[in-house]
Design a protein around this motif. Sequence first.
Motif, PDB file in Angstrom:
ATOM      1  N   SER A  29       0.723  -1.259   0.048  1.00 39.24           N
ATOM      2  CA  SER A  29       0.235   0.049   0.102  1.00 39.24           C
ATOM      3  C   SER A  29       0.723   1.322  -0.097  1.00 39.24           C
ATOM      4  CB  SER A  29      -0.865   0.003   1.125  1.00 39.24           C
ATOM      5  OG  SER A  29      -1.834  -1.281   1.100  1.00 39.24           O
ATOM      6  N   VAL A  30       1.968   1.159   0.757  1.00 39.53           N
ATOM      7  CA  VAL A  30       2.990   2.111   0.852  1.00 39.53           C
ATOM      8  C   VAL A  30       3.338   2.717  -0.657  1.00 39.53           C
ATOM      9  CG1 VAL A  30       4.877   3.285   1.794  1.00 39.53           C
ATOM     10  CG2 VAL A  30       3.395   1.974   3.293  1.00 39.53           C
ATOM     11  N   ASN A  31       3.880   1.570  -1.290  1.00 33.14           N
ATOM     12  CA  ASN A  31       4.746   1.539  -2.465  1.00 33.14           C
ATOM     13  C   ASN A  31       3.461   2.039  -3.364  1.00 33.14           C
ATOM     14  OD1 ASN A  31       7.241   0.672  -1.554  1.00 33.14           O
ATOM     15  ND2 ASN A  31       6.719  -1.418  -1.943  1.00 33.14           N
ATOM     16  N   ALA A  32       2.265   1.758  -3.378  1.00 34.37           N
ATOM     17  CA  ALA A  32       1.382   2.296  -4.324  1.00 34.37           C
ATOM     18  C   ALA A  32       1.141   3.790  -4.205  1.00 34.37           C
ATOM     19  CB  ALA A  32      -0.018   1.466  -4.007  1.00 34.37           C
ATOM     20  N   VAL A  33       1.130   4.098  -2.834  1.00 36.12           N
ATOM     21  CA  VAL A  33       1.304   5.929  -2.711  1.00 36.12           C
ATOM     22  C   VAL A  33       2.278   6.367  -3.247  1.00 36.12           C
ATOM     23  CG1 VAL A  33       0.992   7.534  -1.177  1.00 36.12           C
ATOM     24  CG2 VAL A  33      -0.382   5.668  -0.697  1.00 36.12           C
ATOM     25  N   ASP A  36       2.042   6.570  -7.033  1.00 34.98           N
ATOM     26  CA  ASP A  36       1.063   7.454  -7.608  1.00 34.98           C
ATOM     27  C   ASP A  36       1.729   9.035  -7.337  1.00 34.98           C
ATOM     28  OD1 ASP A  36      -1.454   8.508  -8.239  1.00 34.98           O
ATOM     29  OD2 ASP A  36      -1.824   9.018  -6.111  1.00 34.98           O
ATOM     30  N   ARG A  37       2.179   9.452  -6.223  1.00 36.35           N
ATOM     31  CA  ARG A  37       2.614  10.555  -5.940  1.00 36.35           C
ATOM     32  C   ARG A  37       3.637  11.140  -6.384  1.00 36.35           C
ATOM     33  NH1 ARG A  37      -1.283  13.325  -2.456  1.00 36.35           N
ATOM     34  NH2 ARG A  37      -3.108  11.855  -2.375  1.00 36.35           N
ATOM     35  N   MET A  38       4.659  10.214  -6.993  1.00 37.47           N
ATOM     36  CA  MET A  38       5.847  10.744  -7.651  1.00 37.47           C
ATOM     37  C   MET A  38       5.692  11.094  -9.124  1.00 37.47           C
ATOM     38  SD  MET A  38       7.843   7.237  -8.009  1.00 37.47           S
ATOM     39  CE  MET A  38       8.764   7.457  -9.650  1.00 37.47           C
ATOM     40  N   GLN A  39       4.182  11.005  -9.683  1.00 40.83           N
ATOM     41  CA  GLN A  39       4.046  11.317 -10.939  1.00 40.83           C
ATOM     42  C   GLN A  39       3.744  12.955 -11.174  1.00 40.83           C
ATOM     43  OE1 GLN A  39       4.274   8.852 -13.301  1.00 40.83           O
ATOM     44  NE2 GLN A  39       4.551   7.368 -11.428  1.00 40.83           N
ATOM     45  N   ALA A  75      -5.107  -0.661  13.597  1.00 39.02           N
ATOM     46  CA  ALA A  75      -5.841  -1.388  12.698  1.00 39.02           C
ATOM     47  C   ALA A  75      -6.327  -0.295  11.468  1.00 39.02           C
ATOM     48  CB  ALA A  75      -7.013  -2.069  13.162  1.00 39.02           C
ATOM     49  N   GLY A  76      -5.820   0.927  11.670  1.00 38.50           N
ATOM     50  CA  GLY A  76      -6.338   1.748  10.581  1.00 38.50           C
ATOM     51  C   GLY A  76      -5.454   1.716   9.172  1.00 38.50           C
ATOM     52  N   ALA A  77      -5.551   2.820   8.506  1.00 35.63           N
ATOM     53  CA  ALA A  77      -4.801   2.775   7.401  1.00 35.63           C
ATOM     54  C   ALA A  77      -4.161   4.315   6.873  1.00 35.63           C
ATOM     55  CB  ALA A  77      -5.953   2.572   5.687  1.00 35.63           C
ATOM     56  N   ARG A  78      -3.990   5.232   7.900  1.00 38.89           N
ATOM     57  CA  ARG A  78      -3.743   6.426   8.042  1.00 38.89           C
ATOM     58  C   ARG A  78      -2.065   6.445   7.746  1.00 38.89           C
ATOM     59  NH1 ARG A  78      -5.413   9.774  13.085  1.00 38.89           N
ATOM     60  NH2 ARG A  78      -3.648  11.332  12.095  1.00 38.89           N
ATOM     61  N   HIS A  79      -1.378   5.347   8.462  1.00 37.38           N
ATOM     62  CA  HIS A  79       0.241   4.988   8.410  1.00 37.38           C
ATOM     63  C   HIS A  79       0.751   4.871   6.978  1.00 37.38           C
ATOM     64  CE1 HIS A  79      -1.547   1.227   8.685  1.00 37.38           C
ATOM     65  NE2 HIS A  79      -0.637   0.677   9.137  1.00 37.38           N
ATOM     66  N   TYR A  80      -0.213   4.358   6.078  1.00 42.08           N
ATOM     67  CA  TYR A  80       0.181   3.915   4.793  1.00 42.08           C
ATOM     68  C   TYR A  80       0.821   5.400   4.128  1.00 42.08           C
ATOM     69  CZ  TYR A  80      -1.981  -0.401   5.342  1.00 42.08           C
ATOM     70  OH  TYR A  80      -2.233  -1.511   6.071  1.00 42.08           O
TER      71      TYR A  80
END
Length: 337
Positions: A29-33, A36-39, A75-80
């Motif tokens: 998930s981190v790598n997907a961010v 995406d954001r280096m584009q 258990a959340g997702a903010r840390h990604y």
Amino acid sequence: MSATILPFAPARDPSLDPLIGLVATGMNSVNAVILDRMQSRIPLIPALAGHLIAGGGKRLRPMLTLASAALLDYAGARHYKLAATVEFIHTATLLHDDVVDGSELRRGKAAANIIFGNPATVLVGDFLFSRAFELMVEDGSLKVLKILSHASAVIAEGEVDQLTAQRQIATSEERYLDIIGAKTAALFAAACRIAAVVAERPEADETALDDYGRNLGIAFQLVDDAIDYDSDADTMGKGRGDDFREGKMTLPVILAHARGDEEERKFWRAAIGGHRTSDDDLAHAIALINRHDAVGATRDRARHFAQRAIDAIAGFPASAARAAMIEAAEFAVARRY
């Protein structure tokens, strides 16, 4: 500096494998961010950023954010997104460092500044910093923003402090530790601390994770500086002796200079001053460092800080996350690359 050295006694050579395994799914998930954001609509930006981001780095800092979250059962997702933020900050500093240092190699291949030039490398570093701040704002936590923005400022201060200490033979061990505490350890500390913020844990947990990351970062940089005099270029992924030729006062040099006789100190003054930087001079410097066991002493100090990192998380319940973070500290000292 006095330190009680507590020996590690792992059943096998310490490894990052437990940490990598622990966070493998989350890192997707981190790598997907990151991807995406280096584009950008400017093709040079993802090309140059991707050259370093996809260049085989350990991704240790974002992994520590995820591991710290696992330690707290978050258990959340903010840390990604925040782990991606940490990696963007780190990558931006590497791009700027390579320009400042005139580096030719990074992670075993040509540094971005060699391929793309200094102006583009600096500007893409700025782009990644900007992306990092966008991600912080999207998270919405002023506390997270404060932690990561402060770390970014401290890193920059540390880099400037290192620059002003360059070729200064009188640089003390205390100042050296201040420099690496800023330029390296501050981001390790922030990467771990933000997990406690998103998990809404008490200040004591934030402090414990900050202490873990800070001490691990110092240990990691101490070993990096030892490796410059203790490994070949293929193992290091950068040119052997780069620190020596750049006149950087790292701990192996500080210790060898302090322990040497007047003739040796004369050599060090000339070498760090930039007047003796040939391959033969590097070989002589390594011989002096070996004569006074300065690499061994540097690793001993790294072991001390790694133990402090381990002690910092001793109060958390035993878990796969805690075991992986302990082994990561052991690996930071034992590694040869």
